[in-house]
Design an enzyme around this catalytic site. Structure first.
Site, PDB file in Angstrom:
ATOM      1  N   GLY A  14      37.353  33.861  42.435  1.00  0.00           N
ATOM      2  CA  GLY A  14      38.261  33.889  43.675  1.00  0.00           C
ATOM      3  C   GLY A  14      37.719  34.691  44.505  1.00  0.00           C
ATOM      4  O   GLY A  14      37.302  35.880  44.257  1.00  0.00           O
ATOM      5  N   ASP A 133      42.584  43.274  37.703  1.00  0.00           N
ATOM      6  CA  ASP A 133      42.591  43.058  36.330  1.00  0.00           C
ATOM      7  C   ASP A 133      41.144  43.412  35.513  1.00  0.00           C
ATOM      8  O   ASP A 133      41.031  42.721  34.416  1.00  0.00           O
ATOM      9  CB  ASP A 133      43.157  41.401  35.902  1.00  0.00           C
ATOM     10  CG  ASP A 133      42.162  40.366  36.373  1.00  0.00           C
ATOM     11  OD1 ASP A 133      41.387  40.847  37.166  1.00  0.00           O
ATOM     12  OD2 ASP A 133      42.327  39.215  36.264  1.00  0.00           O
TER      13      ASP A 133
END
Length: 353
Positions: A14, A133
């Site tokens: 992403g 994350d």
């Protein structure tokens, strides 16, 4: 200092605001050290397709530090995980004399990087993901920008919610992690926040909302992490039915990726890009650039991937038993630190609402 003729830089997974700032830092640091740089287009797919762009002078990356997205583009590439795909990628490196690769992205990007390194191409990972994350680092490129745009959008919703005495349930991104939701909830003064890492008492929320409405509170903002798929819509319906408060569900989705990079992300990306090149020159490979306790450091890429799995509960007992004691102790401590930080943020939301 190790000698490099030419390195490649790619962005994968992403897109995240600040990726371009990292590319800029990689290119300019490399050129300063007499190293040519190829921009690898569309992530690992560019290595398979031999789709490269020579970034031969500082001007080739001018005026991109403030640009969101990635000028190198990005693509998820399943073929890269196959022997045939790897063979094509290695051929591209050989034909173009690419001696090393700096890969900017998330955990999937790092898995690709370690595959390259295992075939003799020195590779370094730079954490670029809005989700924050990557357990080995305190913060990732794009995280601050995503939080900032969420804060700005929710601020705009507040006036309407107050005017109409409504509740707004906003789903924010973050994949399986609640980092964006937890921090944004505090920044906008949310009434509640729901994340996958911490159990959520829905009945107490309804009771608290009813009591707050009796005491004159007109509007409510509730932040929900996308790590709880479908829960935002469900909670919206529940509040409408049980609390009797008109509630709307809002999902800004991929708008959250598109903000111009924030101050913090431009600094972080520049620091990490420069540091990645310096680590290559020192002969290091198969590592991730991290920032822990406000200091740049490196973590073995295998450890970085393993601690991610430990944090997300994806390791089997057998896998845990096979981890060297020193690494295991570090991973457990890292997971405990992250979970404690998330719990503190969650509690703070309710202490100050």
């Amino acid at each position: 200092m190790k000698k490099f003729r030419r390195i490649g830089v790619l962005t994968s997974g992403g897109d995240a605001p600040g990726m371009n700032a990292a590319v800029r830092a990689v290119v300019r640091t490399s050129l300063t050290n007499g190293i040519e740089v190829y921009g690898i287009m569309e992530g690992y797919k560019g290595l398979i397709d031999n789709n490269l762009k020579l970034l031969a002078k500082p001007g080739d990356v001018s005026n991109i530090i403030n640009v969101s997205g990635t000028i190198l583009y990005t693509e998820r590439c399943d073929e890269f995980a196959t022997p045939e795909g790897m063979a094509k990628a290695l051929k591209t490196c050989e034909e173009n004399q690419i001696d090393g690769v700096i890969a900017i992205g998330g955990d999937g990007t790092f898995r690709g990087a370690t595959d390259l390194a295992s075939h003799g191409i020195p590779t370094i990972g730079v954490p670029g993901t809005i989700d924050n994350d990557i357990a080995a680092t305190d913060t990732t490129i794009g995280f601050d920008s995503a939080m900032t745009i969420d804060m700005e959008m929710i601020d705009s919703l507040r006036a309407t919610s107050e005017s109409h005495a409504r509740c707004a349930v906003i789903e924010v991104m973050g994949r399986h992690a609640g980092d964006i939701a937890l921090n944004v909830a505090i920044s906008i003064g949310a009434f509640a926040v729901a994340v996958p890492e911490i159990s959520f008492d829905e009945d107490k929320l309804i009771a608290d909302m009813i009591e707050a409405r009796k005491n004159g509170k007109r509007s409510f903002i509730i932040v929900v992490s996308e790590g709880l798929p479908g829960y935002g819509e469900k909670l919206t319906k529940t509040i409408n039915e049980k609390a009797g408060i008109t509630t709307r569900f809002i999902n800004p989705a991929h708008i959250q990726r598109g903000r111009i990079p924030s101050f913090a992300d431009r600094i972080l990306a520049t620091e990490m890009g420069e540091y990645a090149v310096s680590q290559l020159l020192e002969g290091n490979s198969d590592i991730v650039i991290c920032k822990v306790d406000d200091k740049l450091c490196t973590v073995d890429i295998h450890k970085a991937l393993m601690v991610d799995k430990m944090l997300k509960g994806k390791l089997t007992d057998e896998q845990i038993a096979n981890i060297p004691a020193e690494d295991k102790a570090w991973m457990v401590e890292r997971c405990n630190t992250i979970n404690a930080k998330k719990k503190a943020l969650y509690e703070l939301t309710y202490k100050v609402r």
